[in-house]
Design a protein around this motif. Structure first.
Motif, PDB file in Angstrom:
ATOM      1  N   VAL A   1     -92.931 -63.986 -14.895  1.00  0.00           N
ATOM      2  CA  VAL A   1     -93.078 -63.968 -13.426  1.00  0.00           C
ATOM      3  C   VAL A   1     -93.013 -62.374 -12.865  1.00  0.00           C
ATOM      4  O   VAL A   1     -93.653 -62.263 -11.778  1.00  0.00           O
ATOM      5  N   SER A   2     -91.910 -61.785 -13.260  1.00  0.00           N
ATOM      6  CA  SER A   2     -91.793 -60.337 -13.046  1.00  0.00           C
ATOM      7  C   SER A   2     -92.914 -59.740 -13.371  1.00  0.00           C
ATOM      8  O   SER A   2     -93.152 -58.672 -12.308  1.00  0.00           O
ATOM      9  N   LEU A   3     -93.575 -59.879 -14.252  1.00  0.00           N
ATOM     10  CA  LEU A   3     -94.682 -59.042 -14.496  1.00  0.00           C
ATOM     11  C   LEU A   3     -96.030 -59.413 -13.804  1.00  0.00           C
ATOM     12  O   LEU A   3     -96.790 -58.626 -13.240  1.00  0.00           O
ATOM     13  N   LEU A   4     -96.108 -60.711 -13.302  1.00  0.00           N
ATOM     14  CA  LEU A   4     -96.881 -61.089 -12.298  1.00  0.00           C
ATOM     15  C   LEU A   4     -97.055 -60.588 -10.990  1.00  0.00           C
ATOM     16  O   LEU A   4     -98.155 -60.477 -10.508  1.00  0.00           O
ATOM     17  N   TYR A   5     -95.685 -60.664 -10.619  1.00  0.00           N
ATOM     18  CA  TYR A   5     -95.529 -59.832  -9.181  1.00  0.00           C
ATOM     19  C   TYR A   5     -95.495 -58.391  -9.491  1.00  0.00           C
ATOM     20  O   TYR A   5     -94.950 -57.905  -8.378  1.00  0.00           O
ATOM     21  N   GLY A   6     -95.602 -57.798 -10.369  1.00  0.00           N
ATOM     22  CA  GLY A   6     -95.299 -56.316 -10.513  1.00  0.00           C
ATOM     23  C   GLY A   6     -94.032 -55.520 -10.556  1.00  0.00           C
ATOM     24  O   GLY A   6     -93.868 -54.651 -10.164  1.00  0.00           O
ATOM     25  N   GLU A   7     -93.102 -56.629 -11.019  1.00  0.00           N
ATOM     26  CA  GLU A   7     -91.920 -56.028 -10.792  1.00  0.00           C
ATOM     27  C   GLU A   7     -91.473 -55.779 -12.376  1.00  0.00           C
ATOM     28  O   GLU A   7     -92.098 -56.050 -13.465  1.00  0.00           O
TER      29      GLU A   7
ATOM     30  N   PHE B   1     -84.771 -58.589 -18.198  1.00  0.00           N
ATOM     31  CA  PHE B   1     -84.772 -59.721 -19.021  1.00  0.00           C
ATOM     32  C   PHE B   1     -85.296 -59.133 -20.374  1.00  0.00           C
ATOM     33  O   PHE B   1     -84.540 -60.057 -21.305  1.00  0.00           O
ATOM     34  N   LEU B   2     -85.779 -58.088 -20.387  1.00  0.00           N
ATOM     35  CA  LEU B   2     -86.211 -57.768 -21.827  1.00  0.00           C
ATOM     36  C   LEU B   2     -84.896 -57.339 -22.636  1.00  0.00           C
ATOM     37  O   LEU B   2     -84.563 -57.690 -23.756  1.00  0.00           O
TER      38      LEU B   2
ATOM     39  N   GLY C   1     -85.857 -60.899  -0.208  1.00  0.00           N
ATOM     40  CA  GLY C   1     -86.246 -59.428  -0.661  1.00  0.00           C
ATOM     41  C   GLY C   1     -85.844 -59.207  -2.068  1.00  0.00           C
ATOM     42  O   GLY C   1     -86.107 -58.016  -2.604  1.00  0.00           O
ATOM     43  N   LEU C   2     -84.996 -60.091  -2.550  1.00  0.00           N
ATOM     44  CA  LEU C   2     -84.717 -59.801  -4.083  1.00  0.00           C
ATOM     45  C   LEU C   2     -85.924 -60.152  -4.915  1.00  0.00           C
ATOM     46  O   LEU C   2     -86.876 -60.760  -4.365  1.00  0.00           O
ATOM     47  N   PRO C   3     -85.803 -59.401  -6.044  1.00  0.00           N
ATOM     48  CA  PRO C   3     -87.143 -59.514  -6.729  1.00  0.00           C
ATOM     49  C   PRO C   3     -87.444 -61.049  -7.204  1.00  0.00           C
ATOM     50  O   PRO C   3     -86.430 -61.931  -7.531  1.00  0.00           O
TER      51      PRO C   3
END
Length: 479
Positions: free
Chosen positions: A27-33, A38-39, A119-121
């Motif tokens: 989800v983070s990658l999908l929204y460019g975060e 997580f890694l 506003g949080l990731p």
């Protein structure tokens, strides 16, 4: 105590947690975060889990003692390692706040330390709601479905985590029961997601709120919870699904297998329906001077009753501003909670029924000393051991509430804030009244209070005994 086997099972379960983190990382990658939080967390979990999983070769002696210890250990470890993404993000404050938020998520409590959510990731907020979904059906229920290849009986894990005074399996094999439960759980989650999407929610909001509803947790990605959307259709949908997830999942299994009449004869189900209907009507009547129309009174009352009795903790309005009668009734519902065998918390409706009927039997025995009276549930007589366990559970619950309230009282907050904070945490509801009401949070509490409240969340989620057993000297003997 077979510690090596306990740690090996815990290691396998941590591998599940590491795998689960791939979803919010996506989800983070999908929204460019940045996926770094997580890694890093996944790598640490893998390093910690691989040692007991691949290096330990324990004996397969696994009994009740190991079952209770495994359950308690895994829930604590899930909170410890599940907090890492929050901590690495530097968005959630010190580690104790990250741990509190994660324990609140996995235990489906929904109490938060966040003062500003929007506003949080989005990846982090997704993980926050995902912890509800994972913890709702029970981390150990998932484990029992995936670990039969270890050659270990999963009955003791089910016994340690199953909610309610009477433990039962849907089918003879516990692992098969777990798969059935998760299938029903997943199907209802997907159905709610589609309904919320049809009501105008974005896919992200629909999925996160469906997961929070399914786990009866209540984390939202909005500061004012569901009320932020101003969407009556979505509120009605969430109200319905909060109630659906409050019902014993065995009822759905019976309906799916053509035994609808047997399912609808459940004493607990009828008690639950009557309680929800009566509470909604009473609060709606009490709100007649707060809202302009009868429809609004009923809508807000129904949503909040469903939210509290299911122990979800969503809010469509700031009920801390409602009349005292409504607030007190909601506090009572916080104590009672949902049905046994559901994803909800609280004392459980079945226990309340047993306590009421036990009290009625005592009154009858005073009037008719020679009469033989039996307490029944769903037409079947209950053993004296079940009655004794239920009564002890209630006494222990009250004792922990008052004991914890004294400790949390060291923070010197008001009586309403302190007491409802303790009650809402041990009942896995989330919001209480005043400072911890639907418009508040738990950020102002001290480190000690946050640890006490987190401990109460785990106690409430595991129905106390698996954790309390660990404080018994006999649990640690070699025999």
């Amino acid at each position: 105590m077979n510690f090596k086997l306990v740690l090996r099972i815990a290691g396998f379960t941590l591998l599940i947690e590491a795998g689960a983190m791939l979803v919010p990382m996506g989800v983070s990658l999908l929204y460019g975060e940045s996926p770094i939080p997580f890694l890093c967390s996944i790598l640490i979990i893998l390093a910690a889990a691989c040692v007991p999983v691949f290096l330990f070769k324990p004996k397969k002696d696994f009994f009740a003692r190991e079952g209770f210890f495994t359950v308690g250990l895994i829930w604590v470890l899930f909170g410890v390692f599940g907090a890492l993404p929050f901590w690495f993000s530097r968005q959630f404050g010190p580690y104790i706040d990250c741990f509190f938020e994660t324990i609140s998520g996995f235990t489906t409590t929904g109490a938060t330390i966040l003062t500003a959510i929007e506003g949080l990731p989005m990846g982090l907020l997704f993980w926050r709601s995902f912890t509800h979904w994972l913890g709702g059906m029970g981390v150990l229920i998932l484990t029992t479905a995936l670990l039969p290849f270890l050659g270990i009986s999963s009955n003791f894990l089910i016994r340690a985590e199953s909610p309610g005074p009477v433990k039962s399996k849907l089918v003879p094999r516990a692992s098969q029961s777990s798969k059935i439960l998760y299938s029903i759980y997943l199907a209802l989650t997907v159905l709610e997601t589609l309904c919320l999407r049809a009501a105008g929610f974005s896919w992200y909001d629909a999925v996160t709120h469906a997961m929070s509803t399914a786990g009866t947790g209540g984390f939202s990605d909005m500061n004012s919870s569901v009320g932020s959307f101003g969407n009556p259709a979505a509120e009605i949908i969430i109200t319905v699904f909060m109630l659906l997830f409050s019902v014993n999942f065995a009822v759905y299994f019976l309906i799916l297998t053509g035994k609808a009449k047997q399912a609808l004869k459940s004493d607990e189900l009828r008690f639950f329906v009557i309680m929800v209907a009566a509470s909604t009507a009473a609060i709606a009547w009490n709100l007649r001077d707060v809202y302009q129309t009868v429809g609004d009174c009923v809508r807000y009352a129904a949503f909040q009753v469903a939210s509290i009795v299911s122990t979800t903790g969503f809010a469509s309005a700031n009920y801390d501003l409602w009349p005292e009668f409504s607030k007190m009734l909601l506090v009572v519902l916080t104590f009672i909670g949902a049905c046994a065998g559901s994803t909800g918390g609280g004392i459980k409706c079945s226990r309340i029924l047993i306590l009421v009927r036990s009290a009625a039997r005592e009154v009858r025995s005073i009037i008719h000393p020679r009469a033989v009276s039996v307490v029944r549930l769903d037409g079947a007589p209950l053993s004296e051991a079940t009655l004794h366990t239920t009564q002890c559970y209630f006494i222990i619950n009250l004792s922990l509430v008052f004991g914890a309230a004294i400790l949390v009282g060291l923070d010197n907050f008001s009586f309403g804030t302190t007491l409802t904070a303790v009650i809402t945490c041990i009942s896995n509801v989330g919001p209480g009244l005043e400072l911890v009401g639907p418009a508040g949070n738990f950020a102002a509490f001290s480190v000690l209070s946050k640890l006490v409240l987190a401990f109460l969340m785990v106690l409430g989620r595991l129905e106390m005994y698996p954790i309390l057993v660990l404080f018994s000297r006999s649990a640690w003997k070699r025999s």
